[in-house]
Design a protein around this motif. Structure first.
Motif, PDB file in Angstrom:
ATOM      1  N   VAL A 251       6.996  -2.853  -4.243  1.00 21.68           N
ATOM      2  CA  VAL A 251       5.612  -3.246  -4.182  1.00 21.68           C
ATOM      3  C   VAL A 251       5.155  -2.666  -2.758  1.00 21.68           C
ATOM      4  O   VAL A 251       4.180  -2.026  -2.793  1.00 21.68           O
ATOM      5  CB  VAL A 251       5.340  -4.663  -4.503  1.00 21.68           C
ATOM      6  N   ALA A 252       5.908  -3.276  -1.794  1.00 26.03           N
ATOM      7  CA  ALA A 252       5.760  -2.649  -0.280  1.00 26.03           C
ATOM      8  C   ALA A 252       5.619  -0.998  -0.240  1.00 26.03           C
ATOM      9  O   ALA A 252       4.652  -0.502   0.367  1.00 26.03           O
ATOM     10  CB  ALA A 252       6.651  -3.275   0.562  1.00 26.03           C
ATOM     11  N   LYS A 253       6.367  -0.566  -0.951  1.00 25.44           N
ATOM     12  CA  LYS A 253       6.458   1.039  -0.860  1.00 25.44           C
ATOM     13  C   LYS A 253       5.104   1.618  -1.375  1.00 25.44           C
ATOM     14  O   LYS A 253       4.574   2.506  -1.080  1.00 25.44           O
ATOM     15  CB  LYS A 253       7.516   1.398  -1.668  1.00 25.44           C
ATOM     16  N   ARG A 254       5.001   1.080  -2.753  1.00 28.50           N
ATOM     17  CA  ARG A 254       3.793   1.757  -3.205  1.00 28.50           C
ATOM     18  C   ARG A 254       2.483   1.207  -2.658  1.00 28.50           C
ATOM     19  O   ARG A 254       1.550   2.321  -2.471  1.00 28.50           O
ATOM     20  CB  ARG A 254       3.520   0.991  -4.796  1.00 28.50           C
ATOM     21  N   ARG A 255       2.390   0.048  -1.875  1.00 35.19           N
ATOM     22  CA  ARG A 255       1.066  -0.208  -1.270  1.00 35.19           C
ATOM     23  C   ARG A 255       1.150   0.672   0.243  1.00 35.19           C
ATOM     24  O   ARG A 255      -0.011   1.054   0.483  1.00 35.19           O
ATOM     25  CB  ARG A 255       1.186  -1.724  -0.841  1.00 35.19           C
ATOM     26  N   ALA A 256       2.251   1.152   0.731  1.00 33.07           N
ATOM     27  CA  ALA A 256       2.331   1.926   1.860  1.00 33.07           C
ATOM     28  C   ALA A 256       2.028   3.325   1.328  1.00 33.07           C
ATOM     29  O   ALA A 256       1.079   4.087   2.137  1.00 33.07           O
ATOM     30  CB  ALA A 256       3.687   2.055   2.301  1.00 33.07           C
ATOM     31  N   ILE A 257       2.237   3.804   0.060  1.00 36.61           N
ATOM     32  CA  ILE A 257       1.935   5.147  -0.306  1.00 36.61           C
ATOM     33  C   ILE A 257       0.478   5.153  -0.467  1.00 36.61           C
ATOM     34  O   ILE A 257      -0.416   6.153  -0.108  1.00 36.61           O
ATOM     35  CB  ILE A 257       2.661   5.420  -1.746  1.00 36.61           C
ATOM     36  N   PHE A 258      -0.306   4.218  -1.037  1.00 39.56           N
ATOM     37  CA  PHE A 258      -1.542   4.079  -1.238  1.00 39.56           C
ATOM     38  C   PHE A 258      -2.324   4.226   0.050  1.00 39.56           C
ATOM     39  O   PHE A 258      -3.387   4.658  -0.004  1.00 39.56           O
ATOM     40  CB  PHE A 258      -1.921   2.602  -1.939  1.00 39.56           C
ATOM     41  N   ASP A 259      -1.855   3.347   1.062  1.00 39.96           N
ATOM     42  CA  ASP A 259      -2.522   3.206   2.444  1.00 39.96           C
ATOM     43  C   ASP A 259      -2.469   4.777   2.929  1.00 39.96           C
ATOM     44  O   ASP A 259      -3.401   5.166   3.596  1.00 39.96           O
ATOM     45  CB  ASP A 259      -1.787   2.407   3.345  1.00 39.96           C
ATOM     46  N   ARG A 260      -1.401   5.689   2.943  1.00 36.43           N
ATOM     47  CA  ARG A 260      -1.397   6.679   3.417  1.00 36.43           C
ATOM     48  C   ARG A 260      -2.311   7.755   2.751  1.00 36.43           C
ATOM     49  O   ARG A 260      -3.073   8.738   3.326  1.00 36.43           O
ATOM     50  CB  ARG A 260       0.061   7.382   3.239  1.00 36.43           C
ATOM     51  N   TYR A 261      -2.376   7.737   1.396  1.00 40.53           N
ATOM     52  CA  TYR A 261      -3.484   8.465   0.584  1.00 40.53           C
ATOM     53  C   TYR A 261      -4.601   8.095   1.101  1.00 40.53           C
ATOM     54  O   TYR A 261      -5.630   9.083   1.320  1.00 40.53           O
ATOM     55  CB  TYR A 261      -3.504   8.114  -0.887  1.00 40.53           C
ATOM     56  N   ARG A 262      -5.071   6.928   1.206  1.00 42.57           N
ATOM     57  CA  ARG A 262      -6.496   6.595   1.450  1.00 42.57           C
ATOM     58  C   ARG A 262      -6.623   7.188   3.026  1.00 42.57           C
ATOM     59  O   ARG A 262      -8.027   7.478   3.487  1.00 42.57           O
ATOM     60  CB  ARG A 262      -6.756   4.992   1.562  1.00 42.57           C
ATOM     61  N   SER A 263      -6.020   6.810   3.860  1.00 44.43           N
ATOM     62  CA  SER A 263      -5.975   7.429   5.324  1.00 44.43           C
ATOM     63  C   SER A 263      -6.327   8.647   5.481  1.00 44.43           C
ATOM     64  O   SER A 263      -7.350   9.247   6.060  1.00 44.43           O
ATOM     65  CB  SER A 263      -4.947   6.836   6.337  1.00 44.43           C
ATOM     66  N   GLU A 264      -5.399   9.260   4.711  1.00 42.04           N
ATOM     67  CA  GLU A 264      -5.226  11.014   5.211  1.00 42.04           C
ATOM     68  C   GLU A 264      -6.345  11.793   4.108  1.00 42.04           C
ATOM     69  O   GLU A 264      -6.441  13.104   4.310  1.00 42.04           O
ATOM     70  CB  GLU A 264      -3.924  11.504   4.827  1.00 42.04           C
ATOM     71  N   LEU A 265      -6.687  11.076   3.237  1.00 41.16           N
ATOM     72  CA  LEU A 265      -7.866  11.768   2.368  1.00 41.16           C
ATOM     73  C   LEU A 265      -9.416  11.282   2.625  1.00 41.16           C
ATOM     74  O   LEU A 265     -10.149  11.401   2.125  1.00 41.16           O
ATOM     75  CB  LEU A 265      -7.529  11.708   0.894  1.00 41.16           C
TER      76      LEU A 265
END
Length: 376
Positions: A251-265
């Protein structure tokens, strides 16, 4: 460079070790000690009293309806924005779905429209199936009291939301019966499989009975009711036990992936992401985004096509059930919100084994999507 898939299985050494342990024990056929242990460990994880391991999340939903005695002549409330299995099982038992639109703030079933569904019928629906969409619990703060007020049971479709929570309670805690999926693309997988959880021991016992071909206690094969071949194999349960041990990490990994997408897009015009309801924690099973084609200069389909050309899997959001040919003519309350989400929404690769370099590749490919003249 290989293909980047949407949500591929994430397995390792522990899964192999437990699978071989089950294999070497010669408990190959369905049921066995791994199934018993998986049920107990899963129930503890989600805070349920009882769990029944099944062949799929669809089987869990089907049995939930059967256990509540729902059948021909009944109606069942279903959110229109969901995977087809949620609605298909209603038809399995001969009942009819009533589709309810999404609330914009979470994309889950709208409590305001549920009020209409519960108050506008001469005969109340036999149940409400609430879906925890894309890893986010529905608004149970409002849904539960509404259903209690009218005496309508809730079936929680938590197939996409293992590890999610709302108000300190785990996904799967809000229904009389709740269903989970362990399909290959889920947070944890058993290749194929599912789980039905409940606080009611009699319902759990009945689920296991029906899922084992409804064999009556007798020295011969005696059947007094129609049963189903819905139990999980002992081998697959071993894989599930191993997967469950790393649930929080996944779960932590998927949330981190989401956060990176949101930040960089974030700087892309017309680009936004599924909101997280402030009352809960989403697993971000899939990172879901909305694209305003006018602002961006490229549509959702343009982006998906461009990603696919670079061997990256991306898909639209679920097509609402009220727009599906198989459910044409079904009662629907609202629908415009879900239809708009489908028209603009897409799911990005989000697997828990996804590397930082793969994330960069997805982000760079999105940013390189050709846009109409005048858009930068």
């Amino acid at each position: 460079m290989g293909t980047i898939y949407l949500s591929p299985p994430d397995v390792g050494r522990t899964e192999r070790e437990l699978l071989l342990e089950a294999f070497d024990s010669n408990w190959i056929a369905p049921l066995g000690p791994q199934v018993d242990a998986f049920e107990a460990e899963f129930a503890r994880t989600v805070g349920a009293a009882h769990a029944a391991a099944l062949s799929s999340g669809t089987a869990a939903l089907h049995l939930a309806l059967l256990l509540l005695g729902i059948g021909k002549g009944d109606s069942v409330v279903v959110p229109t924005l969901t995977f087809a299995a949620t609605a298909n099982v209603v038809r399995y038992v001969g009942a009819e779905p009533i589709f309810i639109d999404s609330e914009p703030g979470s994309w889950n079933l709208s409590p305001d429209l549920l009020i209409e569904a519960l108050g506008s019928k001469a005969r109340l629906p036999a149940a409400v199936i609430a879906v925890d969409l894309y890893g986010q619990c529905a608004n149970y703060d409002r849904i539960v009291p509404l259903c209690q007020q009218h005496g309508v049971p809730i079936i929680e479709d938590a197939a996409e939301a293992l590890g999610a929570a709302r108000g300190g309670k785990a996904a799967g805690s809000f229904g009389v019966l709740s269903a989970f999926s362990f399909n290959g693309n889920k947070i944890i997988t058993t290749s194929g499989g599912g789980m039905l959880v409940t606080e009611d021991a009699s319902l759990a016992d009945r689920a296991r009975y029906l899922a084992s071909q409804a064999r009556d206690p007798a020295p011969h094969y005696e059947h007094s009711t129609v049963g189903y071949n819905y139990r999980l194999s002992n081998l697959l349960a071993a894989v599930g036990r191993a997967q469950l041990r790393s649930l929080e990490t996944r779960v932590a990994k998927r949330r981190a992936i989401f956060d990176r997408y949101r930040s960089e897009l974030a700087d892309l015009p017309g680009w936004s992401f599924q909101p997280e309801d402030p009352g809960g924690r989403s697993t971000r099973w899939l990172t879901c985004a909305l694209v305003d084609s006018t602002a961006l200069g490229a549509s959702r389909d343009d982006i998906c096509t461009h990603l696919r050309a670079h061997d990256i899997e991306a898909r639209p959001l679920w097509k609402p059930m009220h727009l599906q040919p198989v459910f044409a003519g079904c009662a629907t309350i609202g629908g415009a919100v879900a239809a708009g989400l489908f028209e603009r929404g897409l799911c990005l690769p989000s697997g828990s084994a996804m590397t930082y370099e793969e994330q960069t590749r997805v982000i760079d490919t999105i940013r390189s999507t050709p846009r109409r003249r005048g858009k930068t």
